[in-house]
Motif scaffolding. Structure first.
Motif, mmCIF file in Angstrom:
data_model
loop_
_atom_site.group_PDB
_atom_site.id
_atom_site.type_symbol
_atom_site.label_atom_id
_atom_site.label_comp_id
_atom_site.label_asym_id
_atom_site.label_seq_id
_atom_site.Cartn_x
_atom_site.Cartn_y
_atom_site.Cartn_z
ATOM 1 N N THR A 11 0.877 -1.174 0.000
ATOM 2 C CA THR A 11 0.000 0.000 0.000
ATOM 3 C C THR A 11 0.907 1.214 0.000
ATOM 4 O OG1 THR A 11 -1.594 -1.184 1.367
ATOM 5 C CG2 THR A 11 -1.847 1.213 1.222
ATOM 6 N N LEU A 12 0.632 2.173 -0.858
ATOM 7 C CA LEU A 12 1.479 3.365 -0.900
ATOM 8 C C LEU A 12 1.347 4.138 0.411
ATOM 9 C CD1 LEU A 12 0.702 4.783 -4.473
ATOM 10 C CD2 LEU A 12 2.720 3.493 -3.751
ATOM 11 N N SER A 13 2.466 4.531 0.983
ATOM 12 C CA SER A 13 2.431 5.444 2.138
ATOM 13 C C SER A 13 2.096 6.829 1.593
ATOM 14 C CB SER A 13 3.808 5.475 2.805
ATOM 15 O OG SER A 13 4.729 6.070 1.889
ATOM 16 N N ASP A 14 1.778 7.772 2.459
ATOM 17 C CA ASP A 14 1.508 9.140 1.988
ATOM 18 C C ASP A 14 2.683 9.670 1.165
ATOM 19 O OD1 ASP A 14 -0.905 9.098 3.167
ATOM 20 O OD2 ASP A 14 -0.482 10.612 4.706
ATOM 21 N N ALA A 15 3.897 9.423 1.671
ATOM 22 C CA ALA A 15 5.078 9.946 0.971
ATOM 23 C C ALA A 15 5.219 9.299 -0.404
ATOM 24 C CB ALA A 15 6.322 9.693 1.809
ATOM 25 N N ASP A 16 4.942 7.982 -0.473
ATOM 26 C CA ASP A 16 5.011 7.279 -1.770
ATOM 27 C C ASP A 16 3.952 7.812 -2.723
ATOM 28 O OD1 ASP A 16 7.066 5.510 -1.280
ATOM 29 O OD2 ASP A 16 5.737 4.007 -0.392
ATOM 30 N N LEU A 17 2.750 8.038 -2.168
ATOM 31 C CA LEU A 17 1.654 8.524 -3.003
ATOM 32 C C LEU A 17 2.028 9.888 -3.601
ATOM 33 C CD1 LEU A 17 -1.250 8.246 -4.060
ATOM 34 C CD2 LEU A 17 -2.079 9.169 -1.891
ATOM 35 N N VAL A 18 2.568 10.751 -2.775
ATOM 36 C CA VAL A 18 2.965 12.084 -3.257
ATOM 37 C C VAL A 18 4.013 11.934 -4.362
ATOM 38 C CG1 VAL A 18 4.224 14.188 -2.591
ATOM 39 C CG2 VAL A 18 2.366 13.325 -1.138
ATOM 40 N N ARG A 19 4.972 11.033 -4.158
ATOM 41 C CA ARG A 19 6.011 10.851 -5.186
ATOM 42 C C ARG A 19 5.418 10.311 -6.488
ATOM 43 N NH1 ARG A 19 9.646 9.749 -0.855
ATOM 44 N NH2 ARG A 19 8.970 7.588 -0.749
ATOM 45 N N GLU A 20 4.463 9.385 -6.363
ATOM 46 C CA GLU A 20 3.812 8.852 -7.568
ATOM 47 C C GLU A 20 3.078 9.970 -8.317
ATOM 48 O OE1 GLU A 20 5.163 5.792 -8.228
ATOM 49 O OE2 GLU A 20 3.161 5.051 -8.753
ATOM 50 N N VAL A 21 2.358 10.783 -7.551
ATOM 51 C CA VAL A 21 1.582 11.861 -8.178
ATOM 52 C C VAL A 21 2.527 12.860 -8.837
ATOM 53 C CG1 VAL A 21 -0.052 13.741 -7.755
ATOM 54 C CG2 VAL A 21 -0.381 11.537 -6.625
ATOM 55 N N GLU A 22 3.609 13.178 -8.157
ATOM 56 C CA GLU A 22 4.568 14.121 -8.758
ATOM 57 C C GLU A 22 5.138 13.548 -10.057
ATOM 58 O OE1 GLU A 22 6.108 16.558 -4.813
ATOM 59 O OE2 GLU A 22 7.380 14.938 -5.598
ATOM 60 N N ALA A 23 5.418 12.236 -10.038
ATOM 61 C CA ALA A 23 5.957 11.610 -11.256
ATOM 62 C C ALA A 23 4.930 11.707 -12.386
ATOM 63 C CB ALA A 23 6.325 10.154 -10.981
ATOM 64 N N LEU A 24 3.651 11.522 -12.064
ATOM 65 C CA LEU A 24 2.597 11.622 -13.085
ATOM 66 C C LEU A 24 2.430 13.063 -13.553
ATOM 67 C CD1 LEU A 24 0.253 9.055 -11.412
ATOM 68 C CD2 LEU A 24 0.855 8.987 -13.836
ATOM 69 N N GLU A 25 2.538 13.996 -12.610
ATOM 70 C CA GLU A 25 2.453 15.414 -12.994
ATOM 71 C C GLU A 25 3.614 15.793 -13.907
ATOM 72 O OE1 GLU A 25 0.028 16.958 -9.014
ATOM 73 O OE2 GLU A 25 2.161 17.429 -9.198
ATOM 74 N N ASP A 26 4.789 15.227 -13.631
ATOM 75 C CA ASP A 26 5.960 15.521 -14.467
ATOM 76 C C ASP A 26 5.775 15.033 -15.900
ATOM 77 O OD1 ASP A 26 7.357 16.809 -12.529
ATOM 78 O OD2 ASP A 26 8.619 15.090 -11.967
ATOM 79 N N LEU A 27 4.877 14.052 -16.075
ATOM 80 C CA LEU A 27 4.601 13.575 -17.434
ATOM 81 C C LEU A 27 3.550 14.457 -18.119
ATOM 82 C CD1 LEU A 27 4.300 9.735 -16.731
ATOM 83 C CD2 LEU A 27 6.227 10.931 -17.778
ATOM 84 N N GLY A 28 2.774 15.186 -17.320
ATOM 85 C CA GLY A 28 1.762 16.079 -17.891
ATOM 86 C C GLY A 28 0.333 15.686 -17.557
ATOM 87 N N HIS A 29 0.151 14.645 -16.742
ATOM 88 C CA HIS A 29 -1.222 14.208 -16.432
ATOM 89 C C HIS A 29 -1.962 15.221 -15.555
ATOM 90 C CE1 HIS A 29 -1.471 10.333 -18.321
ATOM 91 N NE2 HIS A 29 -0.258 10.033 -17.892
#
Ligand code: SAM
Ligand code: SF4
Length: 473
Positions: free
Chosen positions: A116-134
């Motif tokens: 299960t993603l921790s809050d910190a992992d979730l934030v990193r995943e979202v940032e990675a997706l934002e960096d792609l343009g999502h």
């Protein structure tokens, strides 16, 4: 711990009559004149009845099937224009107490790596997706007491709060196990867009064979009535779906249309989207299935769904291979994902494109290309990639959305919003090659707008280039 109230309300109905739908499938015969009458009705943008949908499903000869494809292409152009909306799935956790025999997350699979993603992992995943343009995500969860409504609401809020540079997620949809009414109210308050859930198969005998009775998901009616509870809890934006390959695809299409019409009649709002994933390789799954849907059948089912529910969005996921996605896009698909990673935590990890480890994900992805690559390709096909999230944020959902889904709305709102969000993508995230193609398309599309709107859009495009963001209509 959250205690879900699993009592079905007194008015919970089983609106799927298996015997009736089976009889309709058994009675399907090709009738070209009837098929053409039904096509004509659909081209008037009227939703089809279940019987009319069956008429289209009865068409087998290549020439008649081609007429259905052509009608679907026409309807797509007229209702949705040439926009394709992009989203990405984000798997939050794969603990699961169910044992769906097709799924890589099922509880009996001891080889599955659980996380299960921790809050910190979730934030990193979202940032990675934002960096792609999502800008739009769908959060996906297994069914587990760990993922109760408060947890889901917390993850939704965390995603909205995560911003990086110009990156932000403007719409968070969820695909999670059915909740009770109170649970749906909790996730609604966190600001979810669409609540998506698939019945998997509407055929009860088949449902029972794939979903063991001693699991939550074994309760067919609890799942079938999920949207009723969601609606009562104030969610009016719903996505339904079938996992194709479990049973006869024609039965499932009839059942999906039955479900859509049931919601429309009972609540005055049909589903916002339909999904039609085909079953894909997964850890421990023998794909030698009697009802596996061929590419030819898949194309027919998408085109027929397009004609049956003209104003409902159609979602085609990266489960399907690139070549087929390319072809089927034209039949009326309105949303696709790209750059998809199913592995929990997969967006922040640097792995080779296309590399997958089945014991860490739910199933195998068919189209492993990056978002930039897919955008570059669809620009060449003269589609407008869109990251628009405007309607939902301005309250244009549910019955309000249905009101807006009228001639002129797309041209006035959706196309300008698509051009503005595409321009943001081109400025912030695109590769030079994609940017060049995109800018050419934006320039050509602006020329097609009527003069007053054109001036307004040109002004906003200038502001986007100067660094402003989110200038939606
Ligand atoms: N656990 C929740 C549920 O089952 O409703 C959330 C969704 S599940 C993670 C998302 C969807 O993936 C399922 O509804 C199912 O249709 C689909 N799925 C499961 N196994 C699959 C497979 N082998 N191939 C393709 N799709 C699959
Ligand atoms: Fe669990 Fe959903 Fe997979 Fe079933 S489909 S095993 S409920 S994650």
């Amino acid at each position: 711990m959250y205690q879900m109230d699993t009592t079905l309300p007194a008015d919970a109905v089983d609106f799927i009559d298996d015997a009736k739908l089976e009889a309709m499938v058994a009675g399907m015969r090709e009738d070209p004149e009837a098929v053409r009458r039904v096509i004509a009705k659909s081209l008037r943008k009227e939703a089809l009845t279940v019987e009319e949908t069956a008429t289209l499903l009865g068409a087998e000869s290549p020439a008649l099937v081609e007429e259905i494809f052509e009608a679907a292409r026409t309807l797509k152009r007229e209702v949705y224009g040439n926009r394709i909306v992009f989203f990405a799935p984000l798997y939050v956790g794969n603990y699961c107490m169910n044992d769906c025999k097709y799924c890589g997350f099922r509880r009996s699979l001891t080889s599955t790596v659980r996380r299960t993603l921790s809050d910190a992992d979730l934030v990193r995943e979202v940032e990675a997706l934002e960096d792609l343009g999502h800008k739009r995500l769908i959060l996906v969860y297994g069914e587990s007491p760990k993922y109760d409504p408060d947890f889901i609401a917390h993850t939704v809020r965390t995603v909205y709060a995560t911003k990086k540079g110009h990156g932000e997620i403007r719409r968070v949809n969820i695909n999670a196990a059915p909740l009770d009414e109170a649970g749906f109210r909790t996730v609604k308050q966190a600001g979810i867009g669409t609540y998506q859930i698939f019945q998997e198969t509407y055929h009860k005998r088949t449902y029972a064979a794939w979903h063991p009775a001693n699991t939550m998901k074994g309760n067919y009616l609890w799942r079938l009535n999920a949207f009723d509870r969601a609606f009562r809890a104030g969610i009016d934006d719903m996505g339904l779906g079938v996992l194709f390959g479990l049973y006869d695809w024609r039965f499932e299409v009839l059942a999906m249309v039955t479900h859509a019409r049931y919601l429309q009649e009972k609540f005055g709002v049909g589903p916002h989207t339909l999904s039609f994933p085909r079953i894909k390789p997964a850890e421990g799954l023998d794909l030698n299935l009697k009802w596996q849907v061929t590419d030819a059948q898949y194309k027919r089912l998408v085109a027929i769904l397009r004609l049956a529910v003209p104003y409902t969005g159609l979602i085609m996921t990266a489960r399907e291979p690139a070549e087929l996605r390319r072809e089927v896009l034209a039949f009326g698909v309105s949303q696709i994902d790209a750059g998809t990673k199913l592995e929990i935590g997969g967006y922040q990890e640097t792995r080779k494109e296309g590399e997958q480890t089945l014991n860490r994900e739910q199933f195998q992805v068919g189209d492993t290309r990056s978002l930039d690559e897919v955008i570059g390709e669809i620009l060449e096909g003269c589609y407008i990639p869109s990251f628009c999230t405007s309607c939902y944020r301005l309250g244009r959902t549910g019955e309000h959305f249905m009101e807006y889904a009228i001639p002129g709305f797309i041209g006035r709102f959706c196309t300008p919003n698509a051009l503005l969000t595409l321009s943001e993508y081109l400025a912030d995230y695109a590769s030079p090659a994609t940017r060049a193609k995109g800018e050419a398309l934006v320039a050509a599309e602006v020329e097609k707008l009527e003069p007053k709107l054109k001036a307004e859009v040109l002004d906003r495009l200038r502001r986007v280039r100067a660094g402003e963001r989110d200038l939606h209509f």
